[in-house]
Design an enzyme around this catalytic site. Sequence first.
Site, PDB file in Angstrom:
ATOM      1  N   SER A  93       0.796  -1.235   0.000  1.00  9.87           N
ATOM      2  CA  SER A  93       0.000   0.000   0.000  1.00  9.87           C
ATOM      3  C   SER A  93       0.823   1.278   0.000  1.00  9.87           C
ATOM      4  O   SER A  93       0.238   2.369  -0.087  1.00  9.87           O
ATOM      5  CB  SER A  93      -0.958   0.006   1.191  1.00  9.87           C
ATOM      6  OG  SER A  93      -2.020  -0.892   0.964  1.00  9.87           O
TER       7      SER A  93
ATOM      8  N   LYS B  12      -0.047   3.441  -2.938  1.00  3.04           N
ATOM      9  CA  LYS B  12      -1.211   4.326  -3.003  1.00  3.04           C
ATOM     10  C   LYS B  12      -0.842   5.795  -3.196  1.00  3.04           C
ATOM     11  O   LYS B  12      -1.518   6.530  -3.934  1.00  3.04           O
ATOM     12  CB  LYS B  12      -2.060   4.160  -1.740  1.00  3.04           C
ATOM     13  CG  LYS B  12      -2.852   2.862  -1.683  1.00  3.04           C
ATOM     14  CD  LYS B  12      -3.666   2.771  -0.412  1.00  3.04           C
ATOM     15  CE  LYS B  12      -4.678   1.624  -0.471  1.00  3.04           C
ATOM     16  NZ  LYS B  12      -4.048   0.286  -0.511  1.00  3.04           N
TER      17      LYS B  12
ATOM     18  N   TYR C 122     -10.754   1.958   5.036  1.00  4.33           N
ATOM     19  CA  TYR C 122      -9.599   1.655   4.202  1.00  4.33           C
ATOM     20  C   TYR C 122      -9.902   0.458   3.319  1.00  4.33           C
ATOM     21  O   TYR C 122     -10.364  -0.582   3.804  1.00  4.33           O
ATOM     22  CB  TYR C 122      -8.410   1.356   5.110  1.00  4.33           C
ATOM     23  CG  TYR C 122      -7.091   1.260   4.398  1.00  4.33           C
ATOM     24  CD1 TYR C 122      -6.588   2.338   3.685  1.00  4.33           C
ATOM     25  CD2 TYR C 122      -6.344   0.093   4.465  1.00  4.33           C
ATOM     26  CE1 TYR C 122      -5.364   2.248   3.050  1.00  4.33           C
ATOM     27  CE2 TYR C 122      -5.124  -0.002   3.833  1.00  4.33           C
ATOM     28  CZ  TYR C 122      -4.650   1.079   3.126  1.00  4.33           C
ATOM     29  OH  TYR C 122      -3.433   0.987   2.490  1.00  4.33           O
TER      30      TYR C 122
END
Length: 391
Positions: free
Chosen positions: A61, A64, A172
């Site tokens: 992640s 991101k 999330y």
Amino acid sequence: MNKIFNTDDVLSQSVSATPAVPGVVAMVTDRNGNLYEGAAGLRRLDRPNPMTTDSVFALFSTTKAITSTAALQLVEAGKLDLDAPAACYAPEIAQLQVIDGFEADGEPRLRAPKRQITAKDLLLHRAGFGYDFFNETYKRLAEEKDQPSIITASKAALMTPLLFDPGEKWEYGSNIDWLGQVIEGITGERLGAVFQKRIFEPLGMTETGFELTDAMRARLAGMHQRGADGTLEAIDFELPADPEVHMGGHGLYGTVGDYMRFIRMWLNDGRGDHGQVLRPETVAMAEQNHLGDLKVTPLPGVISTLSNAADFFPGQSKSWSYGFMVNDEDAPTGRPAGALGWAGLANLFYWIDRKNGLGGFWATQILPFGDSASFGSYLSFEEKACSSLLE
């Protein structure tokens, strides 16, 4: 590299303590370049190769923020309206409905959302998407309805129901994977090609991508699983070699050194070594809290092999910017209020302190997320860096 302080002891202790991490790479930068680069331990416990600062990691992640940056570039160019329905750019997202529980026979109870998802909802993790390792409803869909895992990098993995109506709360999930689809819809290019031309080249990031080259694979840090008794086992894990979808939420591989170039861009008002990536006014706008009164909430670990329950700086208020978590208060590590940061599933962590011009990255390859040994060592690393450089 001007090595004005040293955190080698934190790294060496992290690989020798009980419980230990198998190997780690950590770096700290200011606006001009790296102040510290360190590595300790092994790339993979069942092989002799030492961890080195040029080791390659599954970034999960931490991808991101790069996808969010590409979206901000399209905002600057007038090609992306954050308040417009995301379906204008990625039409398939309009097919998704809200799940309001399950019928007696186990079938999902679905309804239309109260409004359409916007690109801003995706940027802020308020569109209604989750992850099966953080949400019991998605876990049930995976177990009972064969909803594909997000790590399959498939379009089917994105076609999940919404957990709530867009804009209602922060959760999330696969929001930034969908943002990647928005970017592809606007540019007509695969996300990796967009990154290469618009971000990696101006930053000089030569060893980051959605697919491993032979040279990157030769330096790949292996994945490890922490057992209930605390022991670590090396496991064979790689994201799909030829992914159907370039997953903007988790799909990149890269080196810590490359990521430091990305962090420095944010420290330098959008400027890279080989060109401007974002305008200074875009950076100043993007770093603000855009969630309003909504707040980042703790992450519940519902699949124990993938994640523990996790909370960054428990008891402190956290918000979300266009790309990062924002600390609303000074953190106990020395990270000031307004600083940016986030993490990756295999216990990778970073922070960006634009106020003081500092940033850092800590990379391991351990599941589940929230591993106490890695997270504790990371916090020690950040605290030592901040205390040494902000005196």
